[in-house]
Design a protein around this motif. Structure first.
Motif, short mmCIF file in Angstrom:
data_model
loop_
_atom_site.label_atom_id
_atom_site.label_comp_id
_atom_site.label_asym_id
_atom_site.label_seq_id
_atom_site.Cartn_x
_atom_site.Cartn_y
_atom_site.Cartn_z
N VAL A 29 0.88 -1.17 0.00
CA VAL A 29 0.00 0.00 0.00
C VAL A 29 0.91 1.22 0.00
CG1 VAL A 29 -1.77 1.32 1.22
CG2 VAL A 29 -1.85 -1.19 1.24
N TRP A 30 0.93 1.91 -1.11
CA TRP A 30 1.70 3.14 -1.24
C TRP A 30 0.84 4.30 -0.75
CZ3 TRP A 30 6.65 2.46 -3.16
CH2 TRP A 30 6.89 1.24 -3.81
N MET A 31 1.42 5.18 0.04
CA MET A 31 0.68 6.32 0.57
C MET A 31 1.33 7.60 0.09
SD MET A 31 0.05 4.93 4.47
CE MET A 31 -1.37 5.99 4.75
N ILE A 32 0.55 8.45 -0.58
CA ILE A 32 1.07 9.74 -1.02
C ILE A 32 0.18 10.84 -0.47
CG2 ILE A 32 2.15 8.75 -3.06
CD1 ILE A 32 -0.06 9.98 -4.77
N GLY A 33 0.82 11.87 0.05
CA GLY A 33 0.06 12.94 0.67
C GLY A 33 0.97 13.93 1.37
N ASP A 34 0.44 14.57 2.39
CA ASP A 34 1.16 15.66 3.05
C ASP A 34 1.50 15.29 4.50
OD1 ASP A 34 -1.27 16.10 4.57
OD2 ASP A 34 -2.05 17.21 2.85
N SER A 35 1.76 16.30 5.31
CA SER A 35 2.26 16.09 6.67
C SER A 35 1.26 15.40 7.59
CB SER A 35 2.66 17.43 7.30
OG SER A 35 1.57 18.33 7.27
N THR A 36 -0.02 15.49 7.28
CA THR A 36 -1.01 14.83 8.14
C THR A 36 -0.89 13.31 8.05
OG1 THR A 36 -2.72 14.92 6.42
CG2 THR A 36 -2.62 16.75 7.99
N MET A 37 -0.31 12.83 6.96
CA MET A 37 -0.13 11.40 6.71
C MET A 37 1.30 10.94 6.93
SD MET A 37 -0.63 9.51 2.99
CE MET A 37 -2.41 9.31 2.92
N ALA A 38 2.26 11.84 6.83
CA ALA A 38 3.68 11.50 6.69
C ALA A 38 4.32 10.88 7.93
CB ALA A 38 4.47 12.76 6.32
N PRO A 137 -6.10 2.61 -7.20
CA PRO A 137 -6.08 3.92 -6.53
C PRO A 137 -7.23 4.06 -5.55
CG PRO A 137 -7.02 4.16 -8.72
CD PRO A 137 -6.65 2.70 -8.57
N VAL A 138 -6.98 4.73 -4.45
CA VAL A 138 -8.02 5.07 -3.48
C VAL A 138 -7.84 6.55 -3.15
CG1 VAL A 138 -9.00 4.64 -1.20
CG2 VAL A 138 -8.01 2.74 -2.50
N LEU A 139 -8.87 7.33 -3.37
CA LEU A 139 -8.82 8.76 -3.06
C LEU A 139 -9.36 9.02 -1.66
CD1 LEU A 139 -10.00 10.28 -6.47
CD2 LEU A 139 -7.76 10.62 -5.40
N LEU A 140 -8.71 9.96 -0.96
CA LEU A 140 -9.14 10.36 0.38
C LEU A 140 -9.23 11.87 0.44
CD1 LEU A 140 -6.80 7.90 0.65
CD2 LEU A 140 -7.64 7.96 2.99
N THR A 141 -10.31 12.37 0.98
CA THR A 141 -10.41 13.81 1.20
C THR A 141 -9.50 14.20 2.37
OG1 THR A 141 -12.37 13.39 2.56
CG2 THR A 141 -12.75 14.07 0.28
N PRO A 142 -9.04 15.47 2.40
CA PRO A 142 -8.15 15.90 3.49
C PRO A 142 -8.85 15.90 4.84
CG PRO A 142 -8.83 17.78 2.16
CD PRO A 142 -9.32 16.55 1.43
N ILE A 143 -8.11 15.52 5.86
CA ILE A 143 -8.66 15.45 7.22
C ILE A 143 -8.89 16.87 7.76
CG2 ILE A 143 -8.09 14.75 9.59
CD1 ILE A 143 -6.63 12.35 8.39
N THR A 144 -9.89 16.99 8.61
CA THR A 144 -10.25 18.30 9.14
C THR A 144 -9.15 18.90 10.02
OG1 THR A 144 -12.00 19.54 10.29
CG2 THR A 144 -11.36 17.43 11.26
N ARG A 145 -9.04 20.19 9.98
CA ARG A 145 -8.26 20.91 10.98
C ARG A 145 -9.16 21.11 12.20
NH1 ARG A 145 -6.81 23.69 6.12
NH2 ARG A 145 -4.58 23.53 5.67
N ARG A 146 -8.55 21.33 13.33
CA ARG A 146 -9.31 21.63 14.54
C ARG A 146 -9.61 23.12 14.53
NH1 ARG A 146 -8.18 23.85 18.97
NH2 ARG A 146 -9.61 23.61 20.74
N SER A 147 -10.68 23.50 13.83
CA SER A 147 -10.97 24.91 13.58
C SER A 147 -12.36 25.27 14.12
CB SER A 147 -10.90 25.20 12.07
OG SER A 147 -11.71 24.28 11.36
#
Length: 248
Positions: A29-38, A137-147
């Motif tokens: 399972v390859w994971m590509i994304g930003d700091s919330t996932m890294a 491929p599996v698409l994921l929406t970005p996780i919420t910020r605590r806002s």
């Protein structure tokens, strides 16, 4: 004596049957994304990307290759040639989990921010090129910020989450709506209690001498919860990957 012989007989049959069980082929399972996932360096702890916890849910037939990186958007991930080696090593039956949006939104940063049409085109690229290699491929929406504002959790991702959903629907890609799942969970905890999911650190910490109040990145507990929400999505979608989850 007869009972003992029967027990031995059935034990032998079970042993023979087990010898014919074909092991599951190993997949990545390859994971590509930003700091919330890294994955995080030790100097960032207790900040934890949810991809660091994801592998704990699977059996030994699954390898998690978390290629997500801090500060990346779909644009910078492609332009920095970080997608190329993944595509080169992608095997038939592998999965690619794609979660971007946090940094694509930063349109004031030309090397990172993407317009909605650019964001859409980049997601389509990831999907189609994955499929060309017979990956999933599996698409994921970005996780919420605590806002929270006046006790109500607000959305900061605008049309980037909507665009992810649109691409998933248009190309018939499995979608895990991490934004909706995380919003529901964080909102349920409320303004104060939800801090435990994020990188809130008291002063005196070895990595954060002055403390930290971070409403985007996760604590270890938060990362584990977000990984669990992704697993929940895998089960809901009835992906083949669900058969490789640990029981219990």
């Amino acid at each position: 004596m007869k009972i003992i012989m029967n027990k031995k007989y059935w034990a032998l049959l079970l042993l023979v049957a087990m010898s014919f069980i074909v092991p599951k082929p190993k997949i990545t399972v390859w994971m590509i994304g930003d700091s919330t996932m890294a994955n995080k360096l030790e100097k960032a702890f207790p900040e934890t990307g949810w991809g660091m916890e994801f592998g704990h849910f699977f059996d030994q037939s699954v390898t998690i290759d978390n290629c997500a990186l801090n500060g990346r958007s779909t644009k910078s991930f492609i332009n920095e040639k970080r997608w190329d080696p993944i595509l080169d090593n992608l095997k038939e039956g592998d999965y690619v989990f794609i979660e971007f949006g946090h940094n694509d939104e930063k349109i004031d940063k030309p090397g990172v921010g993407t317009t909605i049409p650019e964001f859409k085109a980049n997601l389509v690229k990831f999907v189609l090129e994955t499929r060309e290699k017979k990956g999933i491929p599996v698409l994921l929406t970005p996780i919420t910020r605590r806002s929270f504002k006046n006790g109500v959790l607000t959305d900061t991702h605008g049309k980037y989450a909507e665009t992810t959903i649109f691409v998933a629907d248009s190309l018939k890609v499995p979608l895990i709506d991490m934004l909706e799942k995380s919003k529901k969970y964080v909102s349920g905890l409320g303004d104060e209690t939800s801090k435990q999911l994020y990188n809130y650190v008291d002063s005196g910490n070895v990595n954060y001498p002055n403390g930290k109040k971070d409403d985007t990145h996760f604590s270890p507990a938060g990362a584990k919860k977000m990984a669990g929400l992704a697993v929940e999505g895998i089960k809901e979608l009835k992906l083949g990957l669900a058969e490789r989850l640990l029981k219990g």
